[in-house]
Design a protein around this motif. Sequence first.
Motif, PDB file in Angstrom:
ATOM      1  N   TYR A  65       0.847  -1.188   0.000  1.00 39.42           N
ATOM      2  CA  TYR A  65       0.000   0.000   0.000  1.00 39.42           C
ATOM      3  C   TYR A  65       0.882   1.237   0.000  1.00 39.42           C
ATOM      4  O   TYR A  65       1.826   1.342   0.782  1.00 39.42           O
ATOM      5  CB  TYR A  65      -0.869  -0.034   1.278  1.00 39.42           C
ATOM      6  CG  TYR A  65      -1.763   1.156   1.458  1.00 39.42           C
ATOM      7  CD1 TYR A  65      -2.929   1.269   0.717  1.00 39.42           C
ATOM      8  CD2 TYR A  65      -1.463   2.144   2.388  1.00 39.42           C
ATOM      9  CE1 TYR A  65      -3.768   2.358   0.894  1.00 39.42           C
ATOM     10  CE2 TYR A  65      -2.297   3.227   2.574  1.00 39.42           C
ATOM     11  CZ  TYR A  65      -3.445   3.331   1.828  1.00 39.42           C
ATOM     12  OH  TYR A  65      -4.269   4.393   1.998  1.00 39.42           O
ATOM     13  N   TRP A  66       0.585   2.164  -0.908  1.00 42.58           N
ATOM     14  CA  TRP A  66       1.269   3.451  -0.925  1.00 42.58           C
ATOM     15  C   TRP A  66       0.364   4.451  -0.227  1.00 42.58           C
ATOM     16  O   TRP A  66      -0.712   4.785  -0.735  1.00 42.58           O
ATOM     17  CB  TRP A  66       1.559   3.910  -2.348  1.00 42.58           C
ATOM     18  CG  TRP A  66       2.601   3.091  -3.043  1.00 42.58           C
ATOM     19  CD1 TRP A  66       3.797   2.673  -2.542  1.00 42.58           C
ATOM     20  CD2 TRP A  66       2.538   2.603  -4.376  1.00 42.58           C
ATOM     21  NE1 TRP A  66       4.478   1.949  -3.476  1.00 42.58           N
ATOM     22  CE2 TRP A  66       3.728   1.896  -4.616  1.00 42.58           C
ATOM     23  CE3 TRP A  66       1.602   2.689  -5.389  1.00 42.58           C
ATOM     24  CZ2 TRP A  66       4.001   1.276  -5.830  1.00 42.58           C
ATOM     25  CZ3 TRP A  66       1.862   2.078  -6.597  1.00 42.58           C
ATOM     26  CH2 TRP A  66       3.056   1.385  -6.808  1.00 42.58           C
ATOM     27  N   GLN A  67       0.801   4.936   0.941  1.00 43.54           N
ATOM     28  CA  GLN A  67      -0.017   5.863   1.719  1.00 43.54           C
ATOM     29  C   GLN A  67      -0.277   7.167   0.990  1.00 43.54           C
ATOM     30  O   GLN A  67      -1.385   7.693   1.016  1.00 43.54           O
ATOM     31  CB  GLN A  67       0.649   6.158   3.064  1.00 43.54           C
ATOM     32  CG  GLN A  67       0.279   5.161   4.123  1.00 43.54           C
ATOM     33  CD  GLN A  67       0.759   5.624   5.472  1.00 43.54           C
ATOM     34  OE1 GLN A  67       1.950   5.782   5.687  1.00 43.54           O
ATOM     35  NE2 GLN A  67      -0.179   5.849   6.373  1.00 43.54           N
ATOM     36  N   ARG A  68       0.756   7.689   0.352  1.00 37.97           N
ATOM     37  CA  ARG A  68       0.640   8.999  -0.286  1.00 37.97           C
ATOM     38  C   ARG A  68      -0.489   9.043  -1.315  1.00 37.97           C
ATOM     39  O   ARG A  68      -1.241  10.004  -1.399  1.00 37.97           O
ATOM     40  CB  ARG A  68       1.972   9.372  -0.926  1.00 37.97           C
ATOM     41  CG  ARG A  68       1.984  10.750  -1.498  1.00 37.97           C
ATOM     42  CD  ARG A  68       3.353  11.112  -1.986  1.00 37.97           C
ATOM     43  NE  ARG A  68       3.336  12.458  -2.519  1.00 37.97           N
ATOM     44  CZ  ARG A  68       4.371  13.068  -2.969  1.00 37.97           C
ATOM     45  NH1 ARG A  68       5.543  12.484  -2.952  1.00 37.97           N
ATOM     46  NH2 ARG A  68       4.278  14.282  -3.444  1.00 37.97           N
ATOM     47  N   SER A  69      -0.616   7.972  -2.120  1.00 34.88           N
ATOM     48  CA  SER A  69      -1.653   7.945  -3.151  1.00 34.88           C
ATOM     49  C   SER A  69      -2.839   7.053  -2.784  1.00 34.88           C
ATOM     50  O   SER A  69      -3.753   6.893  -3.591  1.00 34.88           O
ATOM     51  CB  SER A  69      -1.052   7.466  -4.477  1.00 34.88           C
ATOM     52  OG  SER A  69      -0.543   6.151  -4.324  1.00 34.88           O
ATOM     53  N   CYS A  70      -2.814   6.469  -1.572  1.00 32.89           N
ATOM     54  CA  CYS A  70      -3.895   5.581  -1.105  1.00 32.89           C
ATOM     55  C   CYS A  70      -4.150   4.460  -2.120  1.00 32.89           C
ATOM     56  O   CYS A  70      -5.287   4.192  -2.508  1.00 32.89           O
ATOM     57  CB  CYS A  70      -5.183   6.357  -0.847  1.00 32.89           C
ATOM     58  SG  CYS A  70      -5.001   7.630   0.411  1.00 32.89           S
ATOM     59  N   THR A  71      -3.066   3.831  -2.567  1.00 30.09           N
ATOM     60  CA  THR A  71      -3.136   2.822  -3.612  1.00 30.09           C
ATOM     61  C   THR A  71      -2.672   1.466  -3.098  1.00 30.09           C
ATOM     62  O   THR A  71      -1.577   1.352  -2.536  1.00 30.09           O
ATOM     63  CB  THR A  71      -2.252   3.240  -4.807  1.00 30.09           C
ATOM     64  OG1 THR A  71      -2.712   4.514  -5.283  1.00 30.09           O
ATOM     65  CG2 THR A  71      -2.298   2.234  -5.930  1.00 30.09           C
TER      66      THR A  71
END
Length: 138
Positions: free
Chosen positions: A44-50
């Motif tokens: 999960y990439w927090q910055r892009s919520c992906t």
Amino acid sequence: PVQNYHLTIAFLGAMSVATVPDVAAAARGIRFAPFELVLQQGGYWQRSCTAWLAPVSCPQALAALVDDLSNKLTDLGLALDSQQFRPPVTLARNAGAAAGVQLATPVRWRVQSFVLLESTPGAAGPVYTVLEEFPAAQ
């Protein structure tokens, strides 16, 4: 949507419509054998919520395909991302927080071609259109 699942092997960004035929011609010149991509590492990439899924390591066949394509695109004068290639497949945008996980049963993806995609912004996220498909050598 499942039709949007893809693995980006070269991100070209915005480019002139006049450049598309040259990019397609360069991609047509690439020869690679079909290979299997085993996706088992979730994250999960927090910055892009992906949320994403990727192989634990990049297979040699995929790395060679990426290198060959990168060289051909660079020869056309296209500027590519200089970061090391990472092969995640985006599963969901605007996803809730999730920790990195390893799947008990990996997803096995038989790679028999790659495509040139056009990405168009849409209200529900990007819409991808296949401009041309480039099959593996059989």
